[in-house]
Design an enzyme around this catalytic site. Structure first.
Site, PDB file in Angstrom:
ATOM      1  N   ALA A  15      -0.996  -3.960  -6.701  1.00  9.21           N
ATOM      2  CA  ALA A  15      -1.258  -3.820  -8.136  1.00  9.21           C
ATOM      3  C   ALA A  15      -2.373  -3.624  -8.864  1.00  9.21           C
ATOM      4  O   ALA A  15      -2.479  -2.917  -9.803  1.00  9.21           O
ATOM      5  CB  ALA A  15      -0.322  -5.213  -8.369  1.00  9.21           C
ATOM      6  N   LYS A  97       8.984  -1.555  -2.796  1.00 13.66           N
ATOM      7  CA  LYS A  97       9.936  -1.447  -1.621  1.00 13.66           C
ATOM      8  C   LYS A  97       9.395  -2.428  -0.498  1.00 13.66           C
ATOM      9  O   LYS A  97       8.135  -2.670  -0.360  1.00 13.66           O
ATOM     10  CB  LYS A  97       9.670   0.139  -1.106  1.00 13.66           C
ATOM     11  CG  LYS A  97       8.419   0.650  -1.255  1.00 13.66           C
ATOM     12  CD  LYS A  97       7.749   0.173   0.427  1.00 13.66           C
ATOM     13  CE  LYS A  97       6.409   0.363   0.102  1.00 13.66           C
ATOM     14  NZ  LYS A  97       5.537  -0.157   1.304  1.00 13.66           N
ATOM     15  N   ARG A 166       2.106  -8.189   6.250  1.00 12.94           N
ATOM     16  CA  ARG A 166       2.843  -7.434   6.805  1.00 12.94           C
ATOM     17  C   ARG A 166       3.058  -7.774   8.313  1.00 12.94           C
ATOM     18  O   ARG A 166       3.908  -7.126   9.161  1.00 12.94           O
ATOM     19  CB  ARG A 166       2.227  -6.100   6.653  1.00 12.94           C
ATOM     20  CG  ARG A 166       2.464  -5.303   5.373  1.00 12.94           C
ATOM     21  CD  ARG A 166       1.479  -4.069   5.253  1.00 12.94           C
ATOM     22  NE  ARG A 166       1.486  -3.581   3.662  1.00 12.94           N
ATOM     23  CZ  ARG A 166       0.760  -4.206   2.705  1.00 12.94           C
ATOM     24  NH1 ARG A 166       0.122  -5.190   2.977  1.00 12.94           N
ATOM     25  NH2 ARG A 166       0.978  -3.982   1.467  1.00 12.94           N
TER      26      ARG A 166
END
Length: 322
Positions: A15, A97, A166
């Site tokens: 962001a 996403k 992740r």
């Protein structure tokens, strides 16, 4: 509505580096509020606009009547929950996403979108870049004959960052959720087709987290080979090979970061056609397309139904894991 007033849920690095600057740069959009409890993280955002309001809770953004839309860059496992809550609060939603971890989770979001009349979408930015519109035109107009094969690769190495979300199961980590949406979704976007079956799936894991995924997928008339990894040299490329030509997309997913955007068309006769797109920012174009959809000026190019199709294919790959 002349100006779309945005709030961001969380001061994520993505962001800060991409979407906040894109909202600032986009026409008829303004970043008005950021939710974070970390003043150090907020500083980079307020440096862009000293008038930015910073609050310490996501609910404060959702309850503020001066916020029209929210951007959600939270961990993958939180996307459905906060998309739903934002829609229920009357906010338009652009969520990173993958918007969900399973295709059937998107059905409830589609229903809620339709009931509220709000715009809700996954931040699948590549469809807003003109290089992909050109590739789709070439393929669908038969510039390479009958499409027979798509090869899509996207890799990077975050092995030195074990704390990265992740690399964690609990936050919905893995290379397929993170970047498989690009290798799988680009073929669907260009052709307008849905996968028939997964022919092969090779999934590699570390401590339960998928860190490499290779899959061969059968479509009507062509196969897609998708390769993603979080343990290899940074690289990306997509090739569309037909009976009479080939299209190369050397910087398919991260132009201006990985390299310069261009597409190449090679055919049996004639010179190679090359289209270049210097300076095109797909994140700015995404924000502007979202604003146009909110104002009723145009349909959004990547509706939740498209995102559901990509997630369905991802679910098929998980199910085909040997």
């Amino acid at each position: 509505m002349t100006e779309l007033r945005w709030g961001i849920l969380g001061a994520a690095k993505f962001a800060r580096e991409h979407m906040a600057p894109a909202i600032h740069a986009a026409r008829q959009s303004r970043l008005a509020m950021l939710a974070t409890s970390d003043p150090a993280k907020a500083a980079a955002f307020t440096a862009m606009d000293s008038g930015l309001r910073v609050v310490d809770s996501y609910d404060a953004v959702l309850s503020d009547p001066e916020i029209d839309a929210v951007y959600i860059p939270l961990p993958n496992s939180m996307h459905v929950q906060w998309t739903r809550r934002a829609l229920e609060a009357g906010k338009h939603v652009l969520c990173e996403k993958p918007i969900a971890m399973r295709a059937d989770e998107i059905d409830a979001l589609i229903d809620l979108r339709d009931r509220t009349g709000l715009v809700a979408a996954e931040a699948y930015m590549i469809v807003h870049h003109p290089q992909w519109a050109q590739v789709r035109t070439w393929v669908q107009d038969g510039a390479i004959g009958a499409l027979r094969r798509v090869n899509a690769t996207f890799t990077y190495d975050n092995s030195a960052d074990p704390g990265n979300i992740r690399n964690a199961l609990g936050t919905g980590g893995g290379s397929l959720p993170d970047i498989g949406v690009y290798t799988l979704g680009c073929a669907r976007f260009v052709t307008g087709q849905e996968a028939e079956r997964v022919l092969f799936a090779d999934i590699r894991r570390e401590e339960g987290v998928e860190v490499r995924a290779e899959a061969m997928v059968q479509f009507d008339g062509f196969t897609l080979t998708s390769f993603t990894s979080m343990r290899m040299l940074r690289y990306q490329s997509v090739t569309f090979q037909g009976t009479t030509g080939v299209i190369e997309v050397p910087v398919p997913f991260n132009p201006m970061g990985y390299g310069d955007a261009e597409v190449r068309l090679m055919r049996k006769a004639g010179p190679v056609e090359v289209f270049r797109y210097p300076g095109v920012n797909q994140y700015v174009q995404q924000v502007e397309a979202f604003g146009a959809a909110v104002r009723g000026e145009a349909d959004y190019p990547c509706p939740l139904e498209f995102s559901r199709g990509t997630q369905t294919l991802m679910d098929m790959i998980w199910a085909a894991e040997g």
